[in-house]
Design a protein around this motif. Sequence first.
Motif, mmCIF file in Angstrom:
data_model
loop_
_atom_site.group_PDB
_atom_site.id
_atom_site.type_symbol
_atom_site.label_atom_id
_atom_site.label_comp_id
_atom_site.label_asym_id
_atom_site.label_seq_id
_atom_site.Cartn_x
_atom_site.Cartn_y
_atom_site.Cartn_z
ATOM 1 N N ARG A 143 0.818 -1.212 0.000
ATOM 2 C CA ARG A 143 0.000 0.000 0.000
ATOM 3 C C ARG A 143 0.852 1.262 0.000
ATOM 4 O O ARG A 143 0.335 2.361 -0.168
ATOM 5 N N ASP A 144 2.154 1.106 0.149
ATOM 6 C CA ASP A 144 3.067 2.250 0.150
ATOM 7 C C ASP A 144 3.578 2.591 -1.247
ATOM 8 O O ASP A 144 4.325 3.552 -1.414
ATOM 9 N N ALA A 149 -4.346 -0.252 -6.632
ATOM 10 C CA ALA A 149 -5.806 -0.322 -6.752
ATOM 11 C C ALA A 149 -6.448 0.137 -5.449
ATOM 12 O O ALA A 149 -5.862 -0.005 -4.369
ATOM 13 N N ALA A 150 -7.647 0.663 -5.554
ATOM 14 C CA ALA A 150 -8.405 1.067 -4.371
ATOM 15 C C ALA A 150 -8.792 -0.175 -3.564
ATOM 16 O O ALA A 150 -9.019 -1.247 -4.128
ATOM 17 N N ILE A 151 -8.890 -0.020 -2.253
ATOM 18 C CA ILE A 151 -9.275 -1.131 -1.382
ATOM 19 C C ILE A 151 -10.641 -1.681 -1.788
ATOM 20 O O ILE A 151 -10.845 -2.902 -1.814
ATOM 21 N N ALA A 152 -11.572 -0.800 -2.141
ATOM 22 C CA ALA A 152 -12.914 -1.255 -2.538
ATOM 23 C C ALA A 152 -12.846 -2.187 -3.742
ATOM 24 O O ALA A 152 -13.561 -3.190 -3.808
ATOM 25 N N LEU A 154 -10.149 -4.032 -4.700
ATOM 26 C CA LEU A 154 -9.500 -5.270 -4.254
ATOM 27 C C LEU A 154 -10.474 -6.133 -3.460
ATOM 28 O O LEU A 154 -10.535 -7.349 -3.640
ATOM 29 N N ARG A 155 -11.246 -5.502 -2.598
ATOM 30 C CA ARG A 155 -12.230 -6.230 -1.794
ATOM 31 C C ARG A 155 -13.258 -6.922 -2.697
ATOM 32 O O ARG A 155 -13.595 -8.083 -2.501
ATOM 33 N N ARG A 156 -13.754 -6.199 -3.684
ATOM 34 C CA ARG A 156 -14.751 -6.762 -4.601
ATOM 35 C C ARG A 156 -14.191 -7.968 -5.352
ATOM 36 O O ARG A 156 -14.859 -8.985 -5.519
ATOM 37 N N LEU A 157 -12.934 -7.871 -5.783
ATOM 38 C CA LEU A 157 -12.319 -8.934 -6.569
ATOM 39 C C LEU A 157 -11.854 -10.132 -5.730
ATOM 40 O O LEU A 157 -11.947 -11.274 -6.173
ATOM 41 N N LEU A 158 -11.352 -9.859 -4.539
ATOM 42 C CA LEU A 158 -10.649 -10.897 -3.788
ATOM 43 C C LEU A 158 -11.313 -11.327 -2.482
ATOM 44 O O LEU A 158 -10.919 -12.345 -1.902
ATOM 45 N N GLU A 167 -4.685 -3.654 5.461
ATOM 46 C CA GLU A 167 -3.775 -2.964 4.553
ATOM 47 C C GLU A 167 -2.374 -3.131 5.123
ATOM 48 O O GLU A 167 -2.189 -3.133 6.342
ATOM 49 N N ALA A 168 -1.400 -3.269 4.233
ATOM 50 C CA ALA A 168 -0.043 -3.511 4.716
ATOM 51 C C ALA A 168 1.011 -2.948 3.778
ATOM 52 O O ALA A 168 0.758 -2.701 2.599
ATOM 53 N N ALA A 169 2.166 -2.763 4.348
ATOM 54 C CA ALA A 169 3.398 -2.476 3.617
ATOM 55 C C ALA A 169 4.438 -3.346 4.318
ATOM 56 O O ALA A 169 5.119 -2.896 5.245
ATOM 57 N N ALA A 170 4.498 -4.610 3.938
ATOM 58 C CA ALA A 170 5.270 -5.606 4.682
ATOM 59 C C ALA A 170 6.750 -5.264 4.781
ATOM 60 O O ALA A 170 7.392 -5.594 5.774
ATOM 61 N N ALA A 171 7.298 -4.578 3.788
ATOM 62 C CA ALA A 171 8.722 -4.231 3.829
ATOM 63 C C ALA A 171 9.050 -3.356 5.042
ATOM 64 O O ALA A 171 10.134 -3.462 5.615
#
Length: 196
Positions: A143-144, A149-152, A154-158, A167-171
């Motif tokens: 997310r950084d 893509a917008a969260i909405a 991503l949510r709709r698709l996945l 939401e994350a920025a794992a690095a």
Amino acid sequence: MAFINYASREIYCKIVYYGPGLGGKTTNVRYVYDRTVPSAKGKLISLKTESDRTLFFDFMPLDLGTLSGFQTRLQLYTVPGQIFYKASRKLILKGMDGVVFVADSQRARLDANLESMADLWDNLREEGRAPGRLPLVIQYNKRDLAEIAAIAELRRLLNPHGAPEFEAAAASGRGVFDTLRSIAKLALKELQRGPR
């Protein structure tokens, strides 16, 4: 399914990080490993393939407590993301107690996310698991970055089944432990319920 070691009074829960190649599965698991005290974790094992790798380690989170007098240890696995490692991913999923789907938020990776999610459900169906009967958490990683893509969307698709999502920025570690705590709690709740 969880493995119970009666001699050491420990329950091992297997959590699998699943998602497209280079989406951040390894980064999540490495971040957790690097920030876990040495006395609470096992050795990090890395199995490298030609273009990807699978990681594994187990540890005892201090905040999960006990279940019927047994300490809980988590075993974290990553799967190789590339689609041609289907057999490896299927094998790693065997006996899992929960899944973290790590989605790559970059717009250019939407198709890879969809392909990986479809592959996950195909593999789970073969194992007799279905949506709603599986501890699942969705992590929207990277997310950084720009061009995400917008969260909405991503949510709709996945996430049509409304699994917990983060939401994350794992690095940088953002969202990594929130995701892990959520899947650990769901997996333990499922264990307490017993077989269905």
